[in-house]
Design a protein around this motif. Structure first.
Motif: not given
Length: 399
Positions: A206-220
Motif C-alpha cells: 500500500f502506498y498513499s501520496g499527495n498530489c497537492h504538494k510537489w505535483l502542484m495540483t489544487p488542495k484536496g
C-alpha cells in the motif's frame, strides 16, 4: 529561475514562501482548470455527479497511474494521503500482540492513526531508531530489519520524512517485508513530483501520496495505491453507493463497473472532485516548463543554502546529500525558542518557513520550489543570522 516562474503562481508578493512542503502551491493555469471544473459542476450538478462522474474520474486516474508506474486499476483518487493511510490502517486485520514496525521520523498524524488502531485492536507500535546522520542505505535497512520479529504484521515507513526531510531508502526493507509476509504501508505524502516513482517495481502493498504538494495540483487531490493481490483487504472509511455486498467475492465488480477497490473507496457521497480532475493539467504544466530541470536547480539551491547555514552554526547536516529530499532540507539550528523564531521570521521578516523542535534538535525545514530565488535564500540566512546571533564572538568561539 524564479522571476520567470513566480509569475505563474498565486502566492503573495510580500511573503517569502519557503514552505512548499506543507501544503504546496498551485500554478495559476492549473488553478484556473480547477475553477473551470467547479463552474461546470455548479452549472448542472445532477448531470456532472449523477451521469458523468464515473468517466470523469477515470481520466486523472489513468494519467496519474502512468506517471507513477502503476496500473490504472490500482490507484484511487482521494483528498489527502492521511485519508488513504487511514483506510489501510483501519482495514488490516490486527489482533492483540501484533506489531506495527515504524521509525522515529514519522508524521504525527499517522503516529496518532496507529495509536488509535492499537487501542481498538490490541496491537502495538514498535519504533526503530534510525541512526543519524543518515549516510548510507545499510544504516537505515539494518535498523529496520533488526526491529522485525515473528509478531511484526505491518511495516509502516515514510518515503520522504516530514520532520527531517530525508529520503528513506525503503526498497530492501519493503522486499524483506514481502518475503516475511509482512504488509508494507508507505507514507508517500511528499513523494509524487519530488522523486521518480515506479510503484509496481517498488512492490509495496500500500502506498498513499499527495498530489497537492510537489505535483502542484489544487488542495484536496491525493491517491491510494494497492497491489491487486491485497485490494480485497481494504474497507472504505465511508460506506456509500459504491459498496456492494458481494465486493469481497473473487472477480466481483463494483457498483459502477470498476473494481470494488475503486468504486468503494472513491465514492464517499457528495464531494467536489474538481481538485482530482485537475491532475492532468498539473502534469501538463510540469512538462511544459521542464520541471525536471527546474527541480535540479531547486535541489542545488536548497543544498547550497543548507551548507551556508551549517557553516555559520557549526552544526552537522542531518544526512548525506543523496538521502536529503531533492527540494526540501531540514537545517539544524542552535538550541533556541523555536516557536518564537518561527513567529518572528513571519511577523518581522515576512518569511514563511516551519521552525520546530524534533526530538532534541531545533530545525528550520526549507522548501525550494521553482518560484523561489537565491535572493530569498540570502534573506533567510540574514534573518537567521540576526535572530540566532550567529556572528557574535561568543557564538563563533562556541563553534
Amino acid at each position: 529561475m524564479s522571476d520567470n516562474l513566480a509569475r505563474h503562481f498565486l502566492l503573495r508578493e510580500d511573503v517569502v514562501f519557503l514552505n512548499h512542503g506543507s501544503f504546496g502551491a498551485c500554478p495559476r493555469p492549473v488553478f484556473e482548470t480547477y475553477q473551470a471544473w467547479q463552474l461546470e459542476l455548479e452549472r448542472e450538478p445532477v448531470d456532472f455527479l449523477g451521469r458523468r462522474l464515473n468517466e470523469l474520474m477515470r481520466v486523472p486516474r489513468e494519467a496519474l497511474a502512468a506517471e507513477l508506474g502503476a496500473g490504472a486499476g490500482d490507484i484511487v483518487g482521494l483528498t489527502n494521503a492521511t485519508t488513504g493511510l487511514n483506510i489501510v490502517a483501519q482495514s488490516l486485520d490486527l489482533k492483540p500482540g501484533d506489531q506495527i514496525l515504524t521509525t522515529d521520523h514519522e508524521y504525527s498524524a499517522l503516529e496518532k492513526t496507529w495509536a488509535y488502531v492499537c487501542r481498538k485492536t490490541g496491537a502495538e507500535v514498535v519504533v526503530a531508531k534510525i541512526p543519524m546522520p543518515l549516510v548510507n542505505e545499510a544504516q537505515f535497512t539494518d535498523a529496520i530489519l533488526a526491529g522485525m520479529t515473528g509478531r511484526t504484521r505491518v511495516l509502516f515507513l515514510s518515503h520522504i520524512t516530514s520532520p527531517t526531510a530525508l529520503i528513506f531508502p525503503i526498497e530492501r526493507a519493503v522486499a524483506e517485508a514481502r518475503r516475511r509476509g509482512i504488509w508494507s504501508v508507505i507514507d508517500g505524502a511528499h513523494t509524487p513530483g519530488h522523486l521518480r516513482l515506479d510503484l509496481d517495481a517498488l512492490g509495496a502493498d500500500f502506498y498513499s501520496g499527495n498530489c497537492h504538494k510537489w505535483l502542484m495540483t489544487p488542495k484536496g487531490s491525493a491517491f491510494l495505491y494497492a497491489r491487486p493481490e491485497v485490494q480485497h483487504l481494504l474497507n472504505p472509511l465511508v460506506i456509500s453507493h459504491g459498496w456492494t455486498a458481494k465486493s469481497k467475492e473473487p472477480g466481483a465488480s463494483g457498483a459502477f463497473g470498476n473494481s470494488p477497490f475503486i468504486d468503494e473507496v472513491e465514492m464517499q457521497g457528495t464531494r467536489d472532485p474538481s481538485a482530482w480532475l485537475s491532475v492532468p493539467s498539473a502534469l501538463a504544466f510540469r512538462r511544459e516548463h521542464d520541471w525536471d530541470g527546474v527541480a535540479a536547480q531547486c535541489r542545488a539551491l536548497a543544498q547550497e543554502t543548507a551548507m551556508r547555514l551549517a557553516e555559520l552554526t557549526g552544526l552537522d547536516l542531518l544526512s548525506a546529500p543523496e538521502f536529503c529530499a531533492p527540494q526540501m532540507v531540514a537545517m539544524a539550528l542552535p538550541d533556541c525558542d523555536t516557536a518564537e523564531i518561527h513567529r518572528t521570521l513571519f511577523d518581522t521578516y515576512r518569511i514563511e518557513i516551519p521552525v520546530f523542535r524534533w526530538q532534541k534538535t531545533c530545525i528550520a525545514r526549507l522548501s525550494v520550489q521553482g518560484y523561489n530565488s537565491r535572493a530569498q535564500m540570502d534573506r533567510l540566512i540574514e534573518a537567521l543570522t540576526e535572530l540566532l546571533d550567529l556572528r557574535s564572538p561568543a557564538r563563533q568561539a562556541a563553534r
